[in-house]
Structures are given as structure tokens and as C-alpha cells.
Write an enzyme that holds these catalytic residues in place. Structure first.
Site, PDB file in Angstrom:
ATOM      1  N   CYS A  97      10.846 -87.660  22.421  1.00 26.05           N
ATOM      2  CA  CYS A  97       9.626 -87.277  23.141  1.00 26.05           C
ATOM      3  C   CYS A  97       9.541 -87.316  24.443  1.00 26.05           C
ATOM      4  O   CYS A  97      10.427 -88.226  25.355  1.00 26.05           O
ATOM      5  CB  CYS A  97       8.696 -88.475  22.578  1.00 26.05           C
ATOM      6  SG  CYS A  97       7.022 -88.590  23.697  1.00 26.05           S
ATOM      7  N   CYS A 100       7.191 -80.609  25.110  1.00 23.73           N
ATOM      8  CA  CYS A 100       6.517 -81.525  24.313  1.00 23.73           C
ATOM      9  C   CYS A 100       6.954 -81.313  22.783  1.00 23.73           C
ATOM     10  O   CYS A 100       6.810 -80.243  22.234  1.00 23.73           O
ATOM     11  CB  CYS A 100       4.818 -81.172  24.190  1.00 23.73           C
ATOM     12  SG  CYS A 100       3.994 -82.121  22.891  1.00 23.73           S
TER      13      CYS A 100
HETATM   14  N1  DGL Z   1       5.481 -86.042  25.195  1.00 26.75           N
HETATM   15  C1  DGL Z   1       4.989 -85.563  24.079  1.00 26.75           C
HETATM   16  C2  DGL Z   1       6.198 -85.181  23.014  1.00 26.75           C
HETATM   17  O1  DGL Z   1       7.093 -84.979  23.573  1.00 26.75           O
HETATM   18  C3  DGL Z   1       3.984 -85.894  23.293  1.00 26.75           C
HETATM   19  C4  DGL Z   1       3.439 -87.240  23.342  1.00 26.75           C
HETATM   20  C5  DGL Z   1       1.953 -87.583  22.747  1.00 26.75           C
HETATM   21  O2  DGL Z   1       1.120 -87.375  23.323  1.00 26.75           O
HETATM   22  O3  DGL Z   1       1.977 -88.335  21.621  1.00 26.75           O
HETATM   23  O4  DGL Z   1       5.993 -85.397  21.788  1.00 26.75           O
END
Ligand code: DGL
Length: 272
Positions: free
Chosen positions: A192, A82
Site C-alpha cells: 500500500c 495505489c
Molecule cells: N494508498 C493506497 C494503496 O496503495 C490506498 C489506501 C487506502 O486509501 O485505503 O492501496
């Protein structure tokens, strides 16, 4: 004082990953290709998704519960699959728990800094872009790349709802991409872990070679580090485990495009 003794002695323990939802599966998918002997535990904090719209205090609270759970599972390391938590809280928590923590932003920034380009775009969540983490880390290695970010607040929801083929959402994605392309990036990082789910749509409107998914270099970085520390598992001994904090059926359904789960994940909500 935290020691990493446990981490350095448990090569057969599982590798843990977490994200706000299905996004981290893009990293798990790459890890499983190159580390077939490993056991994995995955937590998707779907109840608190989107992380990109949360404060630092909230992200610290959610991840503390998740890290304690991973400690109880005796995981040898934890993968922050994440970008948002990597950008906002990694420095605060990296030495706090009894396992090694891998941060996607910190692991891939050096690799990105070696790109022979002048203009690098980053698509990421609001929290990741506002933190300036990618810009700062890449500049530590190479100041000559102009790194500029753009957040796309609707993209995570579109992925979690598996709704990327709805015309209204294709339009949202195309508009965000057009805005980015006006800045003339030579490459665009999908900063993301949810965003690679949208590649089929993005590639309709831009050359597919422009996009960089950090999941692959991140997985390679983790594999190299485990190998260096003699921490690779000899043979797979258990099924991978999946947990979510809400809506297990939806997770299984939305994951499908990237990752076929054998069963619904288990519902696991932490009470504070
Ligand atoms: N998938 C995550 C990232 O890489 C979080 C996305 C979210 O929940 O806003 O930032």
C-alpha cells in the site's frame, strides 16, 4: 475503439498520478529522482479515503472522474500509485481511456517473483489482500514462492493524520507486524503506497532489510517504458500540480514527512 495515438505523440505532456491521499507521493518521489525533466499532475482523492474499504463499483466511479480530469489535462500516461485500484479495477479500465495506464501491482509482481525466497509477506489494504492480486500475479511468474497477505485497516488513517509517533498507534503497528512475523516471512512487501510513511516505526521492531517498498522498482519500470517508447520529456516546462478532493491543508501537512509541497494543493471535487 480506443487508439493510443495521442499517447504516442505527446512526449512533453505531463505524467499523471493518483491515490486516495498522500500515499502516492512515495511513487512520485521516486519518479522525480529519475525523471527530473517531467511535469507531473497529482490527484489525491482524500474525500473517499480509505480506498481499501470501498467496493469495486465505488472505485470505478471515483477513478472515472479522475481519469476524465487527466484526459482534460492531456496527460501522456497515468500512474496508478495505489495498490488498491491496481488490484481491484486495473483490468476493467486499462483500455478504456486515451492514455497508457501503469499499475503498481502488475508492474512489480514480475520483479518480486525473482526474489530467491520461499516465504513472502504482503502488507496491504483489505481490498488488495481480498482481491488476491499480488498472490495471483506473482504465481504467474513463479509458483514456488508462498505469498501470504495481511491487511492493516488502521494504517492508512494513521498516515493521513500524520499520527505515527503517538504511542497508541505505535502499538497498533507493532501488533500488526508481530502477527505478520509469526508467519516467518523472509521479505515483507509494503503493498500500500501509504505504508512506507511508517518505515521509521516498523524498523524499530524488525530488521529494516526485510521490508520492500515497491515504489522504487515501479518508478524504474515506468521510466524504462517511457524511454523505450521515446516518450521522455526534453525539459521541464511547468510546475508540478497537486489536487485533492478534501482538506488541502491536511494533505500538505501529512505529505511533509515524505514530500515537501511548495503550496497547499488545489481543492477539486467532481460532481456526478
Ligand atoms: N494508498 C493506497 C494503496 O496503495 C490506498 C489506501 C487506502 O486509501 O485505503 O492501496
Amino acid at each position: 475503439m480506443i487508439t493510443l495515438d495521442k499517447y504516442y505523440t505527446q512526449k512533453n505532456s505531463p505524467i499523471a498520478l493518483f491515490d486516495s491521499g498522500v500515499g502516492g507521493l512515495t511513487v512520485l518521489n521516486e519518479l522525480k529522482k529519475i525523471l527530473p525533466n517531467e511535469n507531473f499532475v497529482y490527484y489525491g482523492d482524500t474525500l473517499h479515503m480509505p480506498y481499501g474499504e470501498k467496493t469495486k463499483a465505488q472505485l470505478l466511479e471515483y477513478s472515472d472522474n479522475i481519469f476524465k480530469f487527466f484526459e482534460s489535462k492531456n496527460c501522456k500516461c497515468v500512474v496508478m500509485a495505489c495498490n488498491t485500484t491496481s488490484s481491484v479495477i486495473y483490468e476493467d479500465v486499462k483500455n478504456k481511456y486515451n492514455f497508457k495506464l501503469y499499475s503498481i501491482v502488475h508492474s512489480v509482481s514480475e520483479i518480486l517473483s525473482k526474489l530467491e525466497i520461499e516465504r513472502l509477506g504482503i502488507f496491504a489494504t483489505r481490498a488488495t489482500i481480498t482481491s488476491g492480486a499480488y498472490q495471483t500475479k506473482i504465481a504467474q511468474y513463479n509458483k514456488s514462492i508462498n505469498v501470504f497477505g495481511q491487511y492493516c485497516p488502521q494504517w492508512v488513517h494513521i498516515v493521513e493524520e500524520n499520527a505515527m509517533n503517538i504511542p497508541k498507534n505505535i502499538e497498533i503497528i507493532r501488533n500488526d507486524l508481530e502477527k505478520m512475523l509469526k508467519n516467518k516471512p523472509e521479505k515483507i512487501v509494503l503493498g500500500c503506497t501509504h505504508y512506507p510513511f511508517l518505515l521509521n516505526v516498523l524498523e524499530k521492531f524488525a530488521d529494516k532489510d526485510i521490508f520492500i517498498d515497491p515504489a522504487k522498482p515501479f518508478a524504474q519500470y515506468i521510466a524504462n517504458d517511457l524511454k523505450l517508447n521515446h516518450l521522455l520529456n526534453d525539459r521541464k516546462t511547468q510546475q508540478d500540480e497537486f489536487y485533492v478532493s478534501s482538506n488541502p491543508e491536511n494533505f500538505k501537512h501529512s505529505a511533509k514527512m515524505f514530500y515537501e509541497l511548495p503550496n497547499n494543493p488545489e481543492l477539486l471535487i467532481f460532481q456526478n
